[in-house]
Structure formats: C-alpha cells, structure tokens
Design a protein around this motif. Sequence first.
Motif, PDB file in Angstrom:
ATOM      1  N   SER A   1      26.045  21.153  -5.902  1.00  0.00           N
ATOM      2  CA  SER A   1      25.059  20.124  -6.206  1.00  0.00           C
ATOM      3  C   SER A   1      23.693  20.780  -6.178  1.00  0.00           C
ATOM      4  O   SER A   1      23.574  21.995  -5.951  1.00  0.00           O
TER       5      SER A   1
ATOM      6  N   ASN B   1      21.738  17.818 -10.862  1.00  0.00           N
ATOM      7  CA  ASN B   1      23.152  17.622 -10.568  1.00  0.00           C
ATOM      8  C   ASN B   1      23.850  17.573 -11.924  1.00  0.00           C
ATOM      9  O   ASN B   1      23.640  16.627 -12.700  1.00  0.00           O
TER      10      ASN B   1
ATOM     11  N   GLY C   1      27.882  15.353  -7.864  1.00  0.00           N
ATOM     12  CA  GLY C   1      26.920  14.604  -7.078  1.00  0.00           C
ATOM     13  C   GLY C   1      26.589  13.255  -7.668  1.00  0.00           C
ATOM     14  O   GLY C   1      27.472  12.434  -7.935  1.00  0.00           O
TER      15      GLY C   1
ATOM     16  N   ALA D   1      29.089  18.413  -1.279  1.00  0.00           N
ATOM     17  CA  ALA D   1      29.258  18.783  -2.685  1.00  0.00           C
ATOM     18  C   ALA D   1      30.714  18.726  -3.103  1.00  0.00           C
ATOM     19  O   ALA D   1      31.056  18.217  -4.181  1.00  0.00           O
TER      20      ALA D   1
ATOM     21  N   THR E   1      32.544  16.228  -6.249  1.00  0.00           N
ATOM     22  CA  THR E   1      32.750  16.935  -7.518  1.00  0.00           C
ATOM     23  C   THR E   1      33.857  16.265  -8.308  1.00  0.00           C
ATOM     24  O   THR E   1      34.962  16.077  -7.811  1.00  0.00           O
TER      25      THR E   1
END
Length: 278
Positions: A47, A68, A73, A193, A197
């Motif tokens: 991110s 992002n 994110g 992060a 995802t």
Amino acid sequence: MRTDPALIDTLSARARTERVAWAGGQVCWRGFGSGSPVVLVHGGHGSWLHWVRNIEALAAEHTVWAVNLPGFGDSDPPEGEGLAALLAPTLSTLDTLIGPGTPVQLVGFSFGGLVAAHLAAQRPQVRRLALLGTGGHQGPRRPKGELVNWKPAWRAGNAAAVEHAMRHNLAMHMLSGAADGIDPLALRVHTEACVRTRFRSKEISRAGGLAGVLAAYAGPTLLAWGEHDVTAEPAAVASALASPLPDAHTRLVADAGHWVQYERADAINPLLLGWLRD
C-alpha cells in the motif's frame, strides 16, 4: 528514524486524500508537501505505507503523491486481472489529479517498479524514474526460505498466529534481519497491506518485460537494490538492465533486504532526494 506504529496515524492525518474516479471506480491517492510532483508506487501485497519512512523526507522538497494501486488498500479493484487493467485506471487518475501535461517523476518499489516503468513508457512528461528492488527483471531469485500462509489464521481470528506468520514472511522476503527483530511499524504496515490486497501481482512481476519497457522510456533511470534482496541477484540484474540504457545509474545498498527504502531509509532518502534534484 521512527519505527513506532503511530507514524502511520501521523501521516494519515497530514495526507491530502484524493479518491479520484475513473470508469470502473476510484483510485485513492495521498498527497504531501509542495513542489515538483513525485509519484510513489508501492509493491505487491503493499500500500502507500510501503513509503512510510520516506514520505516526510521527500515531501520537504516535493509534492509527493503516494498511490494505492487499483485492487490494493483503499482503491477499487481494476476491471480485469492483467497489468493493462491495472495501468489504465492508475494513469487515468494520475492525469486527472495533476493534469496530463504536468511533468512528473516516478519512484517504484518491487512490483510497483514494473508499474512505474510502464507508466513512464506510456505517459509523456516523465522527467526521471527510480526503481527500488524492482520486479519484472526475470532474473534469478535467491529465497531464504518458504513463506507461511497467514490466511487460515486470519479467517480463524487467531491474532497470535497471524503475527507469527507476518514476522516470518517479513524476515524471509522483505527485510534482512531475523523475525524476532521485526519492529512494530513494519509489522503493522505489512499486515494491513496483506489483508487488504485484492489484486494478484506475483505472476505479472515474474513474467518479465522490464528491459523492453525501460528501453521504450529511455529517460534517466535509477536502479537500486538492497544487497541482501532475495528477489534478485542485484549486481547481475543491475548490469543487465542498465547496460543497454542511455542514462541509467545503479546502486547497491548495504545491510538491506528487499524493502530497502524501509530498512535503510537513512540511505535511500538522500539517494532519492539527490536523484530527484538532478
């Protein structure tokens, strides 16, 4: 330099958060500072916080836009799974944000290095490009060990097992130190992060193509790796990528693994500031 998780909250409070629309949703950008624009492109399972230890230094001289990427994110997923599907909304929203004719400098990390190179090849007015631990080189890797699948523990709500997996994976893949030395900031960035995802980048990053994209860009390019980066043999890859280019510079950073701009922010921040000034 700070390694406490509160740095995330400090940066989040200071950021100018822009959710820029495109045909399939929104891409989230965070802006800092003032001056000539610099775009930071994070890696896979990442991110904007991949740059948590770099933003303040760069924003002292530049307007920093940390994206992002679509499917990461706060940004909506792209309409498709390939690299082209990710690039289209990234480029479109960048041009909406700063204007299509505005000169910009690009800095990419890991998978984001490949993305940044494609953006540089496709977008006019990219003045300089810096790639850190970049993906897309298709050279040999040198893994330290197997990664742990954290998803079953996450689904079960087992926080201790999730933390163990994240520490292990950071030590195996991202940083050069041992798992028990992973600091709380790195652990929080990586965990948040990973769980947010929704785009699969690994196959794209390993498929190669970076050399051809850099040739198409042909502008000033900085290529840097941590000396212990497990995703490449840095010296060999640096030579192979840089030698055909008209204006390429390489740097190996001591005492650093793949996430070089985090682990050696003390070296990368002045390196990037000098590169961006030139």
